[in-house]
Design an enzyme around this catalytic site. Structure first.
Site, PDB file in Angstrom:
ATOM      1  N   ILE A 104      -8.224 -23.788  -2.216  1.00 22.92           N
ATOM      2  CA  ILE A 104      -9.360 -23.097  -1.591  1.00 22.92           C
ATOM      3  C   ILE A 104      -9.580 -23.731  -0.228  1.00 22.92           C
ATOM      4  O   ILE A 104      -9.805 -24.936  -0.122  1.00 22.92           O
ATOM      5  CB  ILE A 104     -10.642 -23.216  -2.439  1.00 22.92           C
ATOM      6  CG1 ILE A 104     -10.486 -22.401  -3.729  1.00 22.92           C
ATOM      7  CG2 ILE A 104     -11.866 -22.751  -1.648  1.00 22.92           C
ATOM      8  CD1 ILE A 104     -11.756 -22.307  -4.564  1.00 22.92           C
ATOM      9  N   SER A 149      -4.958   0.842  10.445  1.00 24.62           N
ATOM     10  CA  SER A 149      -5.330  -0.332  11.222  1.00 24.62           C
ATOM     11  C   SER A 149      -6.027  -1.307  10.273  1.00 24.62           C
ATOM     12  O   SER A 149      -5.890  -1.204   9.046  1.00 24.62           O
ATOM     13  CB  SER A 149      -6.223   0.120  12.377  1.00 24.62           C
ATOM     14  OG  SER A 149      -6.724  -0.969  13.090  1.00 24.62           O
ATOM     15  N   VAL A 167      -5.419 -13.267  -0.403  1.00 25.72           N
ATOM     16  CA  VAL A 167      -5.769 -14.392  -1.267  1.00 25.72           C
ATOM     17  C   VAL A 167      -5.661 -14.046  -2.752  1.00 25.72           C
ATOM     18  O   VAL A 167      -5.273 -14.885  -3.565  1.00 25.72           O
ATOM     19  CB  VAL A 167      -7.165 -14.949  -0.880  1.00 25.72           C
ATOM     20  CG1 VAL A 167      -8.278 -13.960  -1.209  1.00 25.72           C
ATOM     21  CG2 VAL A 167      -7.417 -16.274  -1.561  1.00 25.72           C
ATOM     22  N   ARG A 169      -9.713 -23.065   7.096  1.00 32.58           N
ATOM     23  CA  ARG A 169      -8.721 -22.665   8.097  1.00 32.58           C
ATOM     24  C   ARG A 169      -9.408 -22.458   9.441  1.00 32.58           C
ATOM     25  O   ARG A 169     -10.505 -21.893   9.490  1.00 32.58           O
ATOM     26  CB  ARG A 169      -8.100 -21.329   7.700  1.00 32.58           C
ATOM     27  CG  ARG A 169      -6.992 -21.449   6.728  1.00 32.58           C
ATOM     28  CD  ARG A 169      -6.448 -20.051   6.445  1.00 32.58           C
ATOM     29  NE  ARG A 169      -5.298 -20.131   5.578  1.00 32.58           N
ATOM     30  CZ  ARG A 169      -4.804 -19.088   4.923  1.00 32.58           C
ATOM     31  NH1 ARG A 169      -5.361 -17.902   5.031  1.00 32.58           N
ATOM     32  NH2 ARG A 169      -3.753 -19.229   4.151  1.00 32.58           N
ATOM     33  N   TYR A 212      -1.623  -9.165  16.639  1.00 34.44           N
ATOM     34  CA  TYR A 212      -1.715  -8.142  15.579  1.00 34.44           C
ATOM     35  C   TYR A 212      -2.923  -7.219  15.804  1.00 34.44           C
ATOM     36  O   TYR A 212      -2.800  -5.993  15.836  1.00 34.44           O
ATOM     37  CB  TYR A 212      -1.834  -8.848  14.223  1.00 34.44           C
ATOM     38  CG  TYR A 212      -2.136  -7.936  13.070  1.00 34.44           C
ATOM     39  CD1 TYR A 212      -1.137  -7.145  12.518  1.00 34.44           C
ATOM     40  CD2 TYR A 212      -3.411  -7.862  12.522  1.00 34.44           C
ATOM     41  CE1 TYR A 212      -1.407  -6.296  11.451  1.00 34.44           C
ATOM     42  CE2 TYR A 212      -3.686  -7.026  11.457  1.00 34.44           C
ATOM     43  CZ  TYR A 212      -2.688  -6.248  10.927  1.00 34.44           C
ATOM     44  OH  TYR A 212      -2.963  -5.409   9.883  1.00 34.44           O
ATOM     45  N   ILE A 262       0.839  -1.208   0.000  1.00 32.39           N
ATOM     46  CA  ILE A 262       0.000   0.000   0.000  1.00 32.39           C
ATOM     47  C   ILE A 262       0.873   1.258   0.000  1.00 32.39           C
ATOM     48  O   ILE A 262       0.620   2.208  -0.749  1.00 32.39           O
ATOM     49  CB  ILE A 262      -0.985  -0.026   1.188  1.00 32.39           C
ATOM     50  CG1 ILE A 262      -1.932  -1.230   1.037  1.00 32.39           C
ATOM     51  CG2 ILE A 262      -1.782   1.284   1.272  1.00 32.39           C
ATOM     52  CD1 ILE A 262      -2.877  -1.457   2.196  1.00 32.39           C
TER      53      ILE A 262
HETATM   54  C1  UD1 Z   1      -7.649 -10.824   6.567  1.00 31.33           C
HETATM   55  C2  UD1 Z   1      -6.214 -10.571   6.911  1.00 31.33           C
HETATM   56  C3  UD1 Z   1      -5.904 -11.231   8.197  1.00 31.33           C
HETATM   57  C4  UD1 Z   1      -6.887 -10.790   9.283  1.00 31.33           C
HETATM   58  C5  UD1 Z   1      -8.316 -10.995   8.825  1.00 31.33           C
HETATM   59  C6  UD1 Z   1      -9.271 -10.410   9.842  1.00 31.33           C
HETATM   60  C7  UD1 Z   1      -5.002 -10.337   4.821  1.00 31.33           C
HETATM   61  C8  UD1 Z   1      -4.054 -10.966   3.880  1.00 31.33           C
HETATM   62  N1  UD1 Z   1      -5.368 -11.091   5.869  1.00 31.33           N
HETATM   63  O1  UD1 Z   1      -7.779 -12.223   6.446  1.00 31.33           O
HETATM   64  O2  UD1 Z   1      -4.606 -10.873   8.539  1.00 31.33           O
HETATM   65  O3  UD1 Z   1      -6.743 -11.556  10.423  1.00 31.33           O
HETATM   66  O4  UD1 Z   1      -8.482 -10.340   7.577  1.00 31.33           O
HETATM   67  O5  UD1 Z   1     -10.250  -9.654   9.329  1.00 31.33           O
HETATM   68  O6  UD1 Z   1      -5.392  -9.194   4.680  1.00 31.33           O
HETATM   69  N2  UD1 Z   1      -7.772 -18.448   1.222  1.00 31.33           N
HETATM   70  C9  UD1 Z   1      -7.779 -19.554   0.391  1.00 31.33           C
HETATM   71  N3  UD1 Z   1      -6.614 -19.888  -0.222  1.00 31.33           N
HETATM   72  C10 UD1 Z   1      -5.443 -19.217  -0.043  1.00 31.33           C
HETATM   73  C11 UD1 Z   1      -5.449 -18.085   0.824  1.00 31.33           C
HETATM   74  C12 UD1 Z   1      -6.634 -17.737   1.433  1.00 31.33           C
HETATM   75  O7  UD1 Z   1      -8.816 -20.208   0.229  1.00 31.33           O
HETATM   76  O8  UD1 Z   1      -4.432 -19.585  -0.624  1.00 31.33           O
HETATM   77  C13 UD1 Z   1      -9.041 -18.061   1.850  1.00 31.33           C
HETATM   78  C14 UD1 Z   1      -8.921 -17.826   3.342  1.00 31.33           C
HETATM   79  O9  UD1 Z   1      -9.070 -19.031   4.062  1.00 31.33           O
HETATM   80  C15 UD1 Z   1     -10.072 -16.851   3.557  1.00 31.33           C
HETATM   81  C16 UD1 Z   1     -10.117 -16.039   2.257  1.00 31.33           C
HETATM   82  O10 UD1 Z   1      -9.426 -16.811   1.294  1.00 31.33           O
HETATM   83  O11 UD1 Z   1     -11.276 -17.514   3.737  1.00 31.33           O
HETATM   84  C17 UD1 Z   1      -9.453 -14.692   2.369  1.00 31.33           C
HETATM   85  O12 UD1 Z   1      -8.172 -14.888   2.913  1.00 31.33           O
HETATM   86  P1  UD1 Z   1      -7.135 -13.679   3.187  1.00 31.33           P
HETATM   87  O13 UD1 Z   1      -6.824 -12.986   1.931  1.00 31.33           O
HETATM   88  O14 UD1 Z   1      -6.014 -14.239   3.980  1.00 31.33           O
HETATM   89  O15 UD1 Z   1      -7.961 -12.635   4.035  1.00 31.33           O
HETATM   90  P2  UD1 Z   1      -8.784 -12.781   5.407  1.00 31.33           P
HETATM   91  O16 UD1 Z   1      -9.073 -14.175   5.754  1.00 31.33           O
HETATM   92  O17 UD1 Z   1      -9.945 -11.879   5.278  1.00 31.33           O
END
Ligand code: UD1
Length: 309
Positions: free
Chosen positions: A206, A121, A190, A273, A146, A13
């Site tokens: 996924i 934040s 993601v 997860r 965090y 960012i």
């Molecule tokens: C985001 C924050 C995280 C925070 C959370 C709380 C990021 C990167 N992460 O997580 O630090 O604790 O908000 O609001 O900004 N997924 C897959 N495959 C992958 C990676 C992710 O299926 O390879 C899924 C994850 O399980 C999740 C979704 O994609 O369900 C989004 O994941 P991610 O981008 O990590 O974001 P948050 O889970 O929202």
């Protein structure tokens, strides 16, 4: 044109913000220890001064602030990974909270009067609270080191603004995506992981059924919001969500991206997860009252991202 400090300016960012502000003629100082950011992210411009330095060097930061008397300060440097914060809670605290309070103190005790200080934040402060959409007045429930430090630092900015009449403001980023987001960790955003899988033809996992949804906001909308809150309004002592107000499921993202890239993604389904939330969507009404309007749909954002790489 203004003198601007961006901590974390080599990150995703921060470097996008630096690029935009350079285009508008501002003088940018970047402090980044390159622990997450990359030197090549920093725009090559005479308008940029870069210090490869950690913000936890309080003496360095105070001298920098006093010597330069910045008009605008963006506090974006952080241990930005939740997983990392769980491994290193004390270090996370030193960076995400303590170093920022030292900066606020340096501003206060030296009588500096920046036109605006903005701290970034995260939606992580809402934790697993079920209320939707998440509004700035919704209950918070920080459940990781965090999130605890992000929330506490928010409160410091709000409190400093009120107690000492300083122009401090805080934002909570939702799921920001776009060019230069680092896909290297399994806990990276993601869309950056998906983009890399598409590019390299590697497997994309996924977690869960893919029906989980997020408020994905494209970087240019985030920059619009950051500029509005700093250069474009006199808000202070307040907190704003930065998002779009719309949710998109991971399955929708995968489908849309496949069409854009005209490639099939090699998807494997995995267990969800632990602690993953099902739905996350923000209310951005508060920001809209100031004139913010997110412009980039998910399909447009993914198209731009794909064209960039
Ligand atoms: C985001 C924050 C995280 C925070 C959370 C709380 C990021 C990167 N992460 O997580 O630090 O604790 O908000 O609001 O900004 N997924 C897959 N495959 C992958 C990676 C992710 O299926 O390879 C899924 C994850 O399980 C999740 C979704 O994609 O369900 C989004 O994941 P991610 O981008 O990590 O974001 P948050 O889970 O929202």
């Amino acid at each position: 044109m203004s003198k601007v400090l961006i901590t974390g300016g080599a990150g995703f960012i921060g470097s996008n913000l630096a690029e935009r502000l350079i285009g508008e003629g501002h003088q940018i100082t970047i402090v980044d220890d390159l622990s997450m950011g990359l030197k090549e992210n920093i725009p090559d411009s005479k308008q940029v001064t870069f210090y490869e330095h950690s913000i936890i060097d309080h003496g360095f930061m105070e001298k920098l602030l006093v010597d330069n008397d910045f008009e605008y300060i963006f506090l974006l440097a952080a241990v930005a990974s939740v997983a990392d914060s769980i491994e290193r809670p004390l270090y996370t605290h030193e960076v995400n909270q303590e170093a920022n309070i030292y900066i606020l103190e340096a501003i206060r005790t030296n009588g500096l009067k920046p036109k605006k200080v903005l701290f970034s934040s995260s939606a992580a402060v809402y934790g697993n609270e079920q209320e939707l959409p998440k509004r700035e007045i919704s209950k918070v429930s920080p459940i990781t080191p965090y999130a605890i430090d992000e929330f506490a630092t928010e409160r410091y900015l709000v409190t400093y603004a009120n107690l000492y009449k300083l122009n401090f403001v805080t934002v909570r980023f939702f799921n920001v995506y776009g060019p230069r987001q680092n896909p290297k960790s399994p806990y990276s955003g993601v869309i950056s992981i998906l983009t890399e899988a598409l590019q390299k033809g590697t497997e994309f996992k996924i977690f869960g059924d893919g029906e989980q949804s997020r408020d994905f906001v494209y970087i240019s909308d985030v920059l619009d919001a950051l500029e509005l809150l700093t250069f474009g309004s006199n808000v202070k002592g307040d907190v704003f969500n930065i998002a779009t107000g719309h949710e998109t499921s991971l399955n929708q993202i995968v489908r849309t991206y496949q069409k854009i890239a005209q490639t099939d993604i090699n998807v494997s389904m995995q267990d969800a997860r632990t602690g993953d939330i099902k739905v996350s969507v923000a209310s951005v009404d508060k920001l809209k009252e100031l004139g913010y309007m997110p412009k980039i749909s998910v399909s447009e954002g993914l198209t731009r991202y794909w064209q960039y790489i």
